[in-house]
Scaffold this motif. Sequence first.
Motif, mmCIF file in Angstrom:
data_model
loop_
_atom_site.group_PDB
_atom_site.id
_atom_site.type_symbol
_atom_site.label_atom_id
_atom_site.label_comp_id
_atom_site.label_asym_id
_atom_site.label_seq_id
_atom_site.Cartn_x
_atom_site.Cartn_y
_atom_site.Cartn_z
ATOM 1 N N VAL A 107 -53.753 13.613 20.170
ATOM 2 C CA VAL A 107 -53.957 13.529 18.723
ATOM 3 C C VAL A 107 -54.859 14.680 18.309
ATOM 4 N N ALA A 108 -54.444 15.419 17.286
ATOM 5 C CA ALA A 108 -55.229 16.568 16.830
ATOM 6 C C ALA A 108 -55.294 16.568 15.306
ATOM 7 N N PHE B 182 -62.680 15.870 1.847
ATOM 8 C CA PHE B 182 -61.548 15.845 2.771
ATOM 9 C C PHE B 182 -60.811 14.510 2.664
ATOM 10 N N PHE B 183 -59.475 14.592 2.701
ATOM 11 C CA PHE B 183 -58.660 13.388 2.544
ATOM 12 C C PHE B 183 -57.788 13.089 3.751
ATOM 13 N N GLY B 184 -57.434 14.084 4.526
ATOM 14 C CA GLY B 184 -56.544 13.826 5.642
ATOM 15 C C GLY B 184 -56.164 15.093 6.365
ATOM 16 N N SER B 185 -55.123 14.969 7.167
ATOM 17 C CA SER B 185 -54.604 16.084 7.951
ATOM 18 C C SER B 185 -53.111 16.209 7.668
ATOM 19 N N ALA B 186 -52.518 17.296 8.115
ATOM 20 C CA ALA B 186 -51.087 17.500 7.888
ATOM 21 C C ALA B 186 -50.525 18.443 8.940
ATOM 22 N N LEU B 187 -49.239 18.302 9.177
ATOM 23 C CA LEU B 187 -48.506 19.160 10.103
ATOM 24 C C LEU B 187 -47.677 20.147 9.301
ATOM 25 N N ALA C 237 -44.120 20.294 25.186
ATOM 26 C CA ALA C 237 -44.803 19.565 24.113
ATOM 27 C C ALA C 237 -43.855 19.325 22.949
ATOM 28 N N ARG C 238 -43.904 18.121 22.414
ATOM 29 C CA ARG C 238 -43.096 17.749 21.253
ATOM 30 C C ARG C 238 -43.954 16.925 20.296
ATOM 31 N N VAL C 239 -43.647 17.023 19.010
ATOM 32 C CA VAL C 239 -44.330 16.192 18.021
ATOM 33 C C VAL C 239 -43.714 14.803 18.082
ATOM 34 N N ALA C 240 -44.479 13.844 18.603
ATOM 35 C CA ALA C 240 -43.963 12.487 18.765
ATOM 36 C C ALA C 240 -44.042 11.679 17.480
ATOM 37 N N GLY C 241 -44.987 12.017 16.605
ATOM 38 C CA GLY C 241 -45.125 11.258 15.366
ATOM 39 C C GLY C 241 -46.239 11.785 14.490
ATOM 40 N N ILE C 242 -46.429 11.090 13.358
ATOM 41 C CA ILE C 242 -47.477 11.417 12.390
ATOM 42 C C ILE C 242 -48.375 10.194 12.242
ATOM 43 N N LEU C 243 -49.670 10.390 12.424
ATOM 44 C CA LEU C 243 -50.629 9.282 12.372
ATOM 45 C C LEU C 243 -50.723 8.716 10.949
ATOM 46 N N ILE C 244 -50.651 7.389 10.836
ATOM 47 C CA ILE C 244 -50.700 6.783 9.504
ATOM 48 C C ILE C 244 -51.789 5.727 9.336
ATOM 49 N N GLU C 245 -52.249 5.112 10.431
ATOM 50 C CA GLU C 245 -53.272 4.068 10.271
ATOM 51 C C GLU C 245 -54.047 3.873 11.568
ATOM 52 N N HIS C 246 -55.198 3.194 11.430
ATOM 53 C CA HIS C 246 -56.004 2.896 12.607
ATOM 54 C C HIS C 246 -56.581 1.488 12.469
ATOM 55 N N GLY D 1 -52.136 11.547 8.823
ATOM 56 C CA GLY D 1 -51.304 12.734 8.616
ATOM 57 C C GLY D 1 -51.330 13.692 9.783
ATOM 58 N N ALA D 2 -52.223 13.448 10.740
ATOM 59 C CA ALA D 2 -52.312 14.333 11.905
ATOM 60 C C ALA D 2 -51.120 14.123 12.828
ATOM 61 N N PRO D 3 -50.626 15.181 13.444
ATOM 62 C CA PRO D 3 -49.531 15.022 14.399
ATOM 63 C C PRO D 3 -50.014 14.403 15.704
ATOM 64 N N VAL D 4 -49.139 13.616 16.310
ATOM 65 C CA VAL D 4 -49.354 13.088 17.651
ATOM 66 C C VAL D 4 -48.356 13.793 18.562
ATOM 67 N N TRP D 5 -48.861 14.457 19.584
ATOM 68 C CA TRP D 5 -48.019 15.237 20.489
ATOM 69 C C TRP D 5 -47.777 14.463 21.782
ATOM 70 N N GLY D 6 -46.550 14.562 22.280
ATOM 71 C CA GLY D 6 -46.216 14.002 23.574
ATOM 72 C C GLY D 6 -45.577 15.073 24.433
#
Length: 255
Positions: A131-132, A29-34, A217-226, A205-210
């Motif tokens: 975050v999902a 596994f490498f990541g997530s995507a919307l 519900a709206r897609v507020a952004g795409i996760l890129i780092e932690h 790459g996971a979507p962040v919902w607000g």
Amino acid sequence: MMNEEKFADIFLPYTTAVFKLHRTNSIEFFGSALMIQHIGKYYLVSAAHVLDHLNDEEPLFINLPTGLIRLEGNICSTATANQRTRRDDPIDIGVMALPESHAHLFENASFVTSDKLDTKQEVHAKHGYVVAGYPVTKNKNSVDPDTKSINPSAYIGLCWEADDDVYSQLNGHRGLSLALNFNRKKVFSIEGTKRTAPALNGLSGAPVWGFTKDGAARVAGILIEHHQGTKKCIVATRSVCIMPPIEILINSNRL
């Protein structure tokens, strides 16, 4: 108040795990995507550093209700001089136009429509963010050894926006970046229960919902780092950065 199962029913159908299928039939596994639909076309949005693995020798796949889908199609990613690190790329967004020939494979899949992207930043921070995605550590045993079917395990968490000090440390721009407080040893479930989150690798790459003031519900952004050092947070690129690469892909297809 909705429980975690209800949140999963709402948000997870639009999210997919991104993984590599090795010649040995093992999966990495490498990541997530919307998954997004815009004007009748289908797109996959993730962190650019996740889609950079399409340049590897072995292919990347996503898992949809119809089965495994090999990722292939035109891509538009933010520019970088070094795909290994992307340290010069604070946006880190990649969009793939999924082939129209695959449209029949998407019939039972869920694609969020582009009008659900928070391009006008209408979500209210006081409602928190969801975050999902699909962490790597939760998916080490997600492949059935007998049937080879894939049943990825997701992580869903509730976060709140970080303060100005965190943005300053990150050199982030609030108009493009969304920083969320996230101490993985002290996070809360949707129901408000304190717990420890899994290692965050794979959530890129996971979507962040607000949520808007009306609760939409709206897609507020795409996760890129932690970050889990002195500053404990996750960073997403805001949805305003998603539509430009989609428009580039649309225009390039017209040439």
